[in-house]
Structures are given as C-alpha cells and as structure tokens.
Design a protein around this motif. Structure first.
Motif, short mmCIF file in Angstrom:
data_model
loop_
_atom_site.label_atom_id
_atom_site.label_comp_id
_atom_site.label_asym_id
_atom_site.label_seq_id
_atom_site.Cartn_x
_atom_site.Cartn_y
_atom_site.Cartn_z
N GLY A 1 0.81 -1.22 0.00
CA GLY A 1 0.00 0.00 0.00
C GLY A 1 0.84 1.26 0.00
N ILE A 2 0.14 2.39 0.11
CA ILE A 2 0.84 3.66 0.08
C ILE A 2 0.49 4.49 1.31
CG2 ILE A 2 1.32 3.91 -2.39
CD1 ILE A 2 -1.31 5.18 -2.76
N GLU A 3 1.43 5.37 1.65
CA GLU A 3 1.23 6.26 2.79
C GLU A 3 0.32 7.42 2.37
OE1 GLU A 3 3.67 6.48 5.92
OE2 GLU A 3 3.40 4.36 5.44
N GLU A 4 -0.09 8.22 3.35
CA GLU A 4 -0.98 9.36 3.06
C GLU A 4 -0.45 10.25 1.95
OE1 GLU A 4 -2.19 11.71 6.44
OE2 GLU A 4 -4.06 10.53 6.24
N ASN A 5 0.87 10.44 1.92
CA ASN A 5 1.46 11.36 0.93
C ASN A 5 1.89 10.65 -0.35
OD1 ASN A 5 3.66 9.89 1.66
ND2 ASN A 5 4.90 11.62 2.34
N GLY A 6 1.54 9.37 -0.49
CA GLY A 6 1.85 8.66 -1.73
C GLY A 6 3.12 7.84 -1.68
N ALA A 7 3.87 7.90 -0.57
CA ALA A 7 5.08 7.07 -0.46
C ALA A 7 4.68 5.59 -0.51
CB ALA A 7 5.79 7.38 0.86
N LEU A 8 5.53 4.78 -1.14
CA LEU A 8 5.22 3.36 -1.30
C LEU A 8 5.72 2.58 -0.08
CD1 LEU A 8 4.16 1.15 -3.31
CD2 LEU A 8 6.53 0.91 -4.07
N ARG A 9 4.81 1.80 0.52
CA ARG A 9 5.17 1.00 1.70
C ARG A 9 5.71 -0.35 1.25
NH1 ARG A 9 2.22 1.75 6.54
NH2 ARG A 9 1.60 -0.44 6.49
N ILE A 10 6.89 -0.69 1.78
CA ILE A 10 7.51 -1.98 1.43
C ILE A 10 7.82 -2.73 2.71
CG2 ILE A 10 9.49 -3.09 0.32
CD1 ILE A 10 9.63 -0.74 -1.60
N GLU A 11 7.31 -3.97 2.80
CA GLU A 11 7.60 -4.81 3.96
C GLU A 11 8.85 -5.62 3.66
OE1 GLU A 11 4.38 -7.28 5.24
OE2 GLU A 11 5.59 -8.16 6.84
N THR A 12 9.87 -5.44 4.47
CA THR A 12 11.13 -6.13 4.21
C THR A 12 11.08 -7.53 4.83
OG1 THR A 12 12.11 -5.32 6.25
CG2 THR A 12 12.42 -3.95 4.30
#
Ligand code: BT5
Length: 250
Positions: free
Chosen positions: A217-228
């Motif tokens: 998914g993405i953060e409020e500001n559009g940053a891409l969330r990556i689970e390591t």
C-alpha cells in the motif's frame, strides 16, 4: 479549471517554461505545450527524450489548496489521467508503476514529473506529462523499455484530440483531489490502477541505499510502503522501484 494553452514549437522543457510562467504570475490552468523539447526533464536530473512528431509534451500550472505534505499526490493525478485517456480512447490496458510511469505491456509509454515553484502568490505545482505517440524517433537504447500509442494501438493519434483528452482527465481528477476526502479518493483511484500497490516483490533504490520486499500500500502522501524480510515497513518517498518477480497467489 479554465485551461489556457500556450503552444511552443521547440523549447528546452515545458516544465521549465511553466515554472517561469508561474513565477511571473500565471494562473492555475495555464498549459504549456511543445512539439519538441531539447532538454525534456525526468526525475533526478534524467532526460526525457522528446523528438519532434514523437510525443505529446505538456505542463500545467496548478495552485492547489491542499496541505503541503499531500503535494506528491499531484503526480498520481497525472498518472491516473494518462491511464484513463489510454484506456478510454485507445483500448489499452495500462499499469501504473510507482510513482510516475504509465506502462503498457511492461514498457513505458508515459512519464509524469510534478515540480513545485515558490511564487509571489504562493506555491505552484507544475504537472508535466510526456506521452509517446510514435516510437520511431526514439533512440535505440529505449527500444526495450519504451513504447508508444502507435506501437500499442496501431495508428498515430491526432495530437489535438490526445491533448484535449489528457487535459480533461487531469481536470477531472484534480477536482477530486481538491474536493472532499480528495487525498483518500486519489490514493484509492491510484491503487486500483497500479499492480505495484500491493503484493509485488520489488527492489527499491534510493541513492546509494536499496531494499527488497513486498509492497503493502501507500502512505498518506503517496510514499510506497515496502515490507522487508525482517518484517519492518519502509516508506519509499523518492526512488526507483523495480519488480523482482511476478505476483504469487496462494
Ligand atoms: C519521468 O522521469 O518519467 C518523467 C518524465 C516527464 C516528461 C515530461 S514531458 C513534458 C514535461 N516537461 C519536461 O521537461 N518533463 C515533463 P523518470 O522516471 O526519471 O524517467 C526518465 C527515464 O525514462 C530516462 O532515464 C530513460 O530511461 C527513460 N526515458 C527517457 N525518455 C523516454 C521516453 N520518451 N519514453 C520512455 N522512456 C523514456
């Protein structure tokens, strides 16, 4: 939004011209276009190849009344607008690669570059969009990574019609972004059009630093969330993200 087109034949970059127009007081809706750019801009100082008769190059001046932290979502507005134009007018099935590339058959058909400019009447955002119309004038190095409307659709679209369609889609989704719950709605619209939003194994390069993981998914500001692999979540705000392998479903 009232659109005023300011057409050029050859200029270095429609983004540079639109930034300078915004600093000189241009209102929201000014749209700079060019037939050819000699220094088309990509992100991080990269070049956007912009030969004559090969693409649509445009930059729209926006003066959004949204929180500063949400400004990166303007890039999403551009990518969604291109996605919708290609789907509705040219029967394509595009994908959006985080954050600013529109792909067709895994090749880049369009790039979006949003830049902010301080002006006497506040911060302006310049939304720059390049769409390849024909591939033949692009350099051979781009053969394996770029595509065009001609290649994917089989014929060269009318430039005026393409411009009108992109502008009307930008206006439509910009209205959504600046309306009630706009940021949430744009994130949802973007996520529904991007295979990168969830469950893709990717490698993200941020300068000298890179990480591998599964998108979530993405953060409020559009940053891409990556689970390591260690289970931590890293939000990528600026960087290049590449797919590592196809999505697996169990
Ligand atoms: C982008 O950067 O994709 C943003 C491109 C924005 C271009 C528009 S045109 C109108 C307006 N005025 C400007 O000056 N700019 C905007 P980035 O993600 O950094 O991608 C750049 C990379 O894409 C390059 O390093 C090449 O690998 C590749 N590339 C360059 N030209 C291309 C083209 N015409 N088609 C497909 N890929 C290209």
């Amino acid at each position: 939004m009232k659109i005023t087109i300011l057409p050029f034949d050859t200029i270095p970059s429609t983004n540079i011209e639109a930034i300078s127009q915004a600093k000189r007081g241009a209102q929201e809706g000014l749209c700079v276009t060019a037939q050819r750019q000699t220094a088309g801009r990509g992100r991080h100082g990269r070049l956007w190849e912009s030969p004559e008769n090969a693409g649509l190059y445009l930059s729209i001046v926006l003066r959004p009344k949204i929180e500063m932290r949400l400004m990166p979502l303007i890039t999403f507005v551009g990518a969604i607008a291109v996605f919708e134009t290609l789907t509705a007018n040219y029967q394509m099935s595009p994908d959006i690669k985080w954050a600013n590339d529109v792909l067709v058959n895994n090749r880049k058909i369009s790039g979006v570059l949003a830049e902010t400019a301080e002006t006497t009447s506040g911060v302006a955002v310049i939304l720059g969009i390049g769409i390849n119309i024909s591939s033949s004038a692009l350099s051979p190095q781009l053969n394996s990574v770029a595509t065009s409307i001609e290649t994917e659709y089989g014929s060269i679209p009318g430039q005026a019609q393409l411009l009108e369609s992109v502008i009307s889609k930008v206006s439509e989704f910009y209205r959504i972004l600046t309306g009630p719950k706009g940021d949430e709605r744009i994130r949802d619209l973007w996520s529904a059009r991007s295979s990168f939003a969830f469950g893709m194994q990717v490698n993200a390069v941020m300068g000298a630093y890179s990480i591998t993981g599964l998108t979530c998914g993405i953060e409020e500001n559009g940053a891409l969330r990556i689970e390591t692999e260690t289970g931590g979540i890293i939000a990528v705000q600026a960087g290049d993200v590449e797919r590592l392998r196809q999505k697996t479903s169990i």
